[in-house]
Design an enzyme around this catalytic site. Structure first.
Site, PDB file in Angstrom:
ATOM      1  CG  HIS A  49      44.718  40.829  37.664  1.00 35.09           C
ATOM      2  ND1 HIS A  49      44.341  41.554  38.779  1.00 35.09           N
ATOM      3  CD2 HIS A  49      43.964  39.719  37.699  1.00 35.09           C
ATOM      4  CE1 HIS A  49      43.410  40.895  39.455  1.00 35.09           C
ATOM      5  NE2 HIS A  49      43.167  39.775  38.815  1.00 35.09           N
ATOM      6  CD  GLU A  55      46.652  43.843  40.079  1.00 39.01           C
ATOM      7  OE1 GLU A  55      45.642  43.922  39.350  1.00 39.01           O
ATOM      8  OE2 GLU A  55      46.974  42.796  40.673  1.00 39.01           O
ATOM      9  NE  ARG A  69      41.527  40.737  43.772  1.00 36.78           N
ATOM     10  CZ  ARG A  69      41.076  39.956  42.800  1.00 36.78           C
ATOM     11  NH1 ARG A  69      41.897  39.072  42.224  1.00 36.78           N
ATOM     12  NH2 ARG A  69      39.822  40.044  42.398  1.00 36.78           N
TER      13      ARG A  69
HETATM   14  C1  8YV Z   1      39.718  39.819  37.044  1.00 39.18           C
HETATM   15  C2  8YV Z   1      39.868  38.319  38.968  1.00 39.18           C
HETATM   16  O1  8YV Z   1      40.242  40.685  37.954  1.00 39.18           O
HETATM   17  O2  8YV Z   1      37.771  37.290  38.962  1.00 39.18           O
HETATM   18  C3  8YV Z   1      38.634  37.862  39.643  1.00 39.18           C
HETATM   19  O3  8YV Z   1      38.559  38.071  40.878  1.00 39.18           O
HETATM   20  O4  8YV Z   1      40.807  38.674  39.614  1.00 39.18           O
HETATM   21  C4  8YV Z   1      39.956  38.379  37.477  1.00 39.18           C
HETATM   22  O5  8YV Z   1      39.078  37.506  36.908  1.00 39.18           O
HETATM   23  C5  8YV Z   1      38.261  40.104  37.015  1.00 39.18           C
HETATM   24  O6  8YV Z   1      37.733  39.347  36.007  1.00 39.18           O
HETATM   25  C6  8YV Z   1      37.993  41.602  36.752  1.00 39.18           C
HETATM   26  O7  8YV Z   1      38.376  41.927  35.456  1.00 39.18           O
END
Ligand code: 8YV
Length: 328
Positions: A285, A266, A237
């Site tokens: 991301h 983001e 993150r």
């Molecule tokens: C995507 C992620 O943000 O799983 C997570 O924590 O950061 C990523 O896989 C998630 O899938 C939401 O789209």
């Protein structure tokens, strides 16, 4: 018993059908300023909620008096406050295993792309600047045999360590809340303090989850400890790193580069100074974003919710204390 589910992320038809076979589903492809009020209204009589990438806090939960289960299509749970959910009697479930390998691939893609300047060199060719045999101005830096420091030896950190150690002959250091004997035995990973890791690693890869404790854990002081010419990778993150301090460390040449899949805000602002630097590889991301894995996550999250609503939640439960009846 059929209940109401609110779905707030677009999913494949087969996943929607999984939910609709058992419950009534109200779906939103995503939540934005235009439909947020309608989303909150739909929660008034909902028992289940499933989606991702939206902050689900008191401003939402206070309007969901009958909500019993939330299933996030993610491994990260920083959009939620599990302790508050437990107080409200709401079980939270996530999708930890299905995305581990794909996200580790993204991490290693960033290690290679940043070290070998892949994006910069691809642009060099695309812009017609390759007019002669390349010279030192196009050189990158080796990955194989260099030292990798992993901040957070969880599932994804372990998968990155496997790639580094078994695939690229990289010595692996790691910092974690507790030692990981499995990773030490399988990958020769060595547990050390964060300071030692920062001072020793050629590549530092952030894989800790975002919590109040890890927020801003890589700040100016930590960046100043990194080896001159080191490369920082973040696939967790954005707000684990102080982005202003990172920009300074890059602009003053302390760091060779950064490979970033996540950002403090983001989408990252188009005018961010991070995007002006050729030695920064910035991705939107995409950690878990393959067709196969995102579908697998949605199937996992749908099954998690079905299990929770039928009283059979036995896996992927973030706050299991909510399932244990309080002593009478
Ligand atoms: C995507 C992620 O943000 O799983 C997570 O924590 O950061 C990523 O896989 C998630 O899938 C939401 O789209």
């Amino acid at each position: 018993m059929q209940e109401k589910i609110v779905l707030y992320k677009k999913v494949a038809d087969d996943v929607l059908a999984m939910l609709q076979q058992a419950h009534r589903v109200v779906q939103f492809d995503d939540i934005n300023a235009d439909n947020r009020a309608a989303f909150v209204t739909e929660l008034q009589d909902a028992a289940g909620l499933i989606g991702a990438s939206v902050k689900i806090d008191a401003s939402v939960l206070d309007h969901a008096p009958r909500l019993r289960a939330i299933s996030t299509i993610s491994v990260g749970i920083d959009q939620f406050d599990p302790a508050d959910l437990s107080k409200r009697g709401i079980v939270l479930l996530n999708t930890p295993d299905v995305l581990t390998e794909t996200t580790a691939d993204t991490g290693f893609a960033l290690i290679l792309a940043t070290a070998r300047r892949v994006v910069e060199m691809a642009d060099y060719v695309r812009q017609g600047r390759w007019t002669h045999s390349i010279g030192e101005d196009c050189f990158g830096t080796d990955v194989q045999g260099k030292t990798l420091g992993i901040v957070g030896m969880g599932r994804i950190g372990g998968a990155v360590a496997r790639r580094a150690s078994l695939g690229f002959g990289m010595p692996v250091l790691y910092n974690n809340r507790r030692p990981d004997p499995t990773a030490e035995k399988a990958y020769g990973a060595r547990f050390c303090s964060l300071d030692t890791l920062l001072q020793s690693a050629d590549f530092v890869c952030i894989t800790v989850p975002l919590t109040p404790e890890t927020h801003g854990m890589i700040g100016a002081q930590e960046l100043a400890q990194m080896r001159p010419g080191a490369i920082l990778i973040n696939i967790s993150r954005g707000s684990i790193i102080d982005e202003t301090a990172l920009i300074s460390a890059l602009e003053n040449g302390r760091l060779r580069g950064a490979g970033l899949d996540v950002f403090e805000r983001e989408p990252v602002a188009p005018d961010s100074r991070l995007l002006k630097m050729p030695n920064v590889v910035a991705l939107p991301h995409i950690g878990s974003a393959t067709r196969e894995t995102r579908h697998g996550m949605a199937v996992c999250a749908a099954q998690n919710l079905l299990d929770a609503l039928s009283g059979n939640a036995t896996r992927n439960v973030v706050n299991p204390e909510v399932l244990t009846p309080l002593p009478t």
